[in-house]
Design a protein around this motif. Structure first.
Motif, short mmCIF file in Angstrom:
data_model
loop_
_atom_site.label_atom_id
_atom_site.label_comp_id
_atom_site.label_asym_id
_atom_site.label_seq_id
_atom_site.Cartn_x
_atom_site.Cartn_y
_atom_site.Cartn_z
N ASP A 5 0.82 -1.20 0.00
CA ASP A 5 0.00 0.00 0.00
C ASP A 5 0.86 1.26 0.00
O ASP A 5 0.58 2.22 -0.72
CB ASP A 5 -0.92 0.01 1.23
N THR A 6 1.90 1.25 0.81
CA THR A 6 2.75 2.44 0.95
C THR A 6 3.41 2.82 -0.36
O THR A 6 3.40 3.99 -0.77
CB THR A 6 3.82 2.20 2.03
N LYS A 7 4.02 1.83 -1.03
CA LYS A 7 4.71 2.10 -2.28
C LYS A 7 3.75 2.53 -3.38
O LYS A 7 4.05 3.43 -4.17
CB LYS A 7 5.50 0.86 -2.72
N LEU A 8 2.60 1.90 -3.44
CA LEU A 8 1.62 2.25 -4.48
C LEU A 8 1.10 3.66 -4.27
O LEU A 8 0.85 4.39 -5.25
CB LEU A 8 0.48 1.24 -4.48
N LYS A 9 0.93 4.07 -3.01
CA LYS A 9 0.46 5.43 -2.74
C LYS A 9 1.47 6.46 -3.21
O LYS A 9 1.10 7.57 -3.61
CB LYS A 9 0.18 5.60 -1.24
N GLU A 10 2.76 6.13 -3.13
CA GLU A 10 3.78 7.05 -3.60
C GLU A 10 3.67 7.29 -5.11
O GLU A 10 4.05 8.34 -5.61
CB GLU A 10 5.18 6.51 -3.26
N MET A 11 3.19 6.28 -5.83
CA MET A 11 3.07 6.39 -7.28
C MET A 11 1.74 7.00 -7.73
O MET A 11 1.58 7.34 -8.90
CB MET A 11 3.23 5.00 -7.91
N THR A 12 0.80 7.13 -6.80
CA THR A 12 -0.54 7.62 -7.15
C THR A 12 -0.52 8.99 -7.85
O THR A 12 -1.25 9.18 -8.82
CB THR A 12 -1.43 7.68 -5.90
N PRO A 13 0.29 9.96 -7.40
CA PRO A 13 0.29 11.26 -8.09
C PRO A 13 0.65 11.15 -9.58
O PRO A 13 0.09 11.89 -10.40
CB PRO A 13 1.36 12.06 -7.33
N LEU A 14 1.54 10.23 -9.93
CA LEU A 14 1.91 10.06 -11.33
C LEU A 14 0.74 9.49 -12.14
O LEU A 14 0.50 9.90 -13.28
CB LEU A 14 3.13 9.14 -11.44
N ILE A 15 0.01 8.55 -11.53
CA ILE A 15 -1.15 7.97 -12.19
C ILE A 15 -2.25 9.03 -12.32
O ILE A 15 -2.93 9.11 -13.35
CB ILE A 15 -1.66 6.74 -11.42
N GLY B 3 13.00 -16.69 1.30
CA GLY B 3 11.84 -17.55 1.45
C GLY B 3 10.62 -16.83 1.97
O GLY B 3 9.56 -17.41 2.08
N CYS B 4 10.76 -15.54 2.32
CA CYS B 4 9.67 -14.82 2.97
C CYS B 4 9.35 -13.55 2.21
O CYS B 4 9.72 -12.47 2.61
CB CYS B 4 10.06 -14.47 4.40
N PHE B 5 8.71 -13.67 1.06
CA PHE B 5 8.47 -12.47 0.29
C PHE B 5 7.05 -12.37 -0.25
O PHE B 5 6.75 -11.49 -1.02
CB PHE B 5 9.46 -12.33 -0.86
N ASP B 6 6.15 -13.26 0.12
CA ASP B 6 4.77 -13.14 -0.34
C ASP B 6 4.00 -12.29 0.65
O ASP B 6 3.47 -12.78 1.64
CB ASP B 6 4.12 -14.53 -0.47
N VAL B 7 3.93 -10.98 0.39
CA VAL B 7 3.33 -10.05 1.33
C VAL B 7 2.13 -9.38 0.69
O VAL B 7 2.06 -9.21 -0.51
CB VAL B 7 4.35 -8.98 1.77
N THR B 8 1.19 -8.99 1.53
CA THR B 8 -0.01 -8.34 1.02
C THR B 8 -0.27 -7.00 1.68
O THR B 8 -1.16 -6.28 1.28
CB THR B 8 -1.25 -9.23 1.27
N SER B 9 0.50 -6.64 2.69
CA SER B 9 0.30 -5.36 3.36
C SER B 9 1.61 -4.91 3.98
O SER B 9 2.52 -5.70 4.19
CB SER B 9 -0.76 -5.51 4.46
N PRO B 10 1.74 -3.60 4.27
CA PRO B 10 2.97 -3.11 4.90
C PRO B 10 3.27 -3.80 6.22
O PRO B 10 4.42 -4.07 6.53
CB PRO B 10 2.68 -1.62 5.10
#
Length: 270
Positions: free
Chosen positions: A34-44, A184-191
Motif C-alpha cells: 500500500d505504501t509504495k503504491l500510494k507514492e506512485m498515485t500522483p503520477l497515475i 523464502g519470505c516475500f509473499d506479502v499483502t500489506s505493509p
C-alpha cells in the motif's frame, strides 16, 4: 522451449529461473505494498487528468468515438511514467519516440498470421525464426534497454529529494541498498506483513539464505518492459469493455456515479 525470447524480456521475472527468480521476486514484491503504491498515485493521477480532459472534448461534441484509443493512450502514459520514468502525452504527441516504438512493438507482437504459423508448425517455424534476422525487433529491444539506462544515469545525477517516486526509482533503490532479506519470505499483502516477514522467517520454516538486494541494469529494464507488456493491452481492453457496458446500461452507470459521489463526499478532501 522456443528460445526465441531476447533482452530485455529475457531478464524479466517471467523468464528468470531458480535462485535468480527468487532474488528478483523478493525485491519486487514490496513495491506492490500500500505504501509504495500510494507514492506512485500522483503520477497515475496526472495521466488520469489528461484522460479526463481528452474525454471532455468528445463528451462536449456529443458524437460517438472510439474510447479504446483514449484508453490506449492513457495506459501507455501510465506505464511510461511509472515503469520507464518517461513523461508522455501519447494522445497529443503521437510522434513521441517512446510512443511510436511502443506502438510498433505491439503491432509486431500481435501479428496474428505469424503467431498462427508458429503454433501450427513449431518444429518448422521456430528454427526458421532463429535463423532469420529481425533487424526491427533488435532495434526496438535496444531502444527500450537504452531508455532505461538513460533514465538510470539521469537519476544517479539527481539529488535524492528530486527523484520521482515511481516503480523505476524503487528498483534503483533496491539495487543500491546494502540490506538483505530472506528469500523464502516475500509473499506479502500489506505493509504490516512486510515488516513482520523481514523480522523473522515464517513459523515452522528454517531460516532462509540471506540475499543482497541487487538488481542489474538489464534486470531493471526487463521488469519495466514486462510492465509494458502485462499492463498495456490488458488494462486497455478491460477499461474499454467496462465503459462500453456502462454506456449501454445507463441505469448501472447512474448507480455507479452515485456511489462514486457518495464515496468522494465522505473520504476525499477538497
Amino acid at each position: 522451449k522456443p528460445n526465441l525470447i531476447s533482452k530485455p524480456m529475457l531478464d524479466s521475472i517471467l523468464c528468470l529461473r531458480d535462485d535468480r527468480w527468487k532474488y528478483v521476486r523478493s525485491l519486487l514484491t514490496p513495491a506492490f505494498s500500500d505504501t509504495k503504491l500510494k507514492e506512485m498515485t500522483p503520477l497515475i493521477n496526472q495521466a488520469c487528468d489528461i484522460l479526463l480532459c481528452n474525454l471532455k472534448v468528445y463528451a462536449d461534441s456529443g458524437k460517438a468515438f472510439d474510447i479504446q484509443r483514449c484508453y490506449n493512450c492513457f495506459t501507455l502514459d501510465v506505464v511510461g511514467s511509472v515503469a520507464f520514468g518517461t513523461e508522455v502525452d501519447s494522445q497529443k504527441n503521437p510522434d513521441d519516440l517512446f510512443v511510436k516504438n511502443c506502438r510498433t512493438f505491439f503491432e509486431m507482437s500481435l501479428f496474428k498470421p505469424l503467431l498462427i504459423l508458429i503454433l501450427a508448425f513449431p518444429f518448422i517455424m521456430i528454427p526458421l525464426l532463429r535463423i532469420l534476422p529481425n533487424k526491427k525487433q533488435k532495434e526496438l529491444n535496444g531502444f527500450f534497454i537504452q531508455t532505461i539506462k538513460n533514465a538510470i544515469v539521469f537519476r544517479d545525477q539527481q539529488d535524492a529529494a528530486e527523484r520521482r517516486r515511481d516503480f523505476l526509482q524503487w528498483m534503483l533503490d533496491s539495487r543500491d541498498s546494502a540490506d538483505s532479506l530472506a528469500v523464502g519470505c516475500f509473499d506479502v499483502t500489506s505493509p504490516s506483513a512486510t515488516s513482520r516477514q523481514y523480522e523473522a522467517p515464517l513459523a515452522g520454516r528454517a531460516p532462509s539464505e540471506k540475499v543482497h538486494k541487487t538488481l542489474t541494469e538489464d534486470e531493471i529494464a526487463g521488469q519495466a518492459f514486462l510492465f509494458l507488456i502485462a499492463g498495456y493491452e490488458t488494462t486497455t481492453s478491460t477499461l474499454s469493455f467496462a465503459t462500453y457496458l456502462l454506456a449501454t446500461n445507463p441505469e448501472c452507470q447512474e448507480k455507479l456515479l452515485q456511489e462514486v459521489d457518495e464515496f468522494s463526499a465522505k473520504h476525499v478532501s477538497t
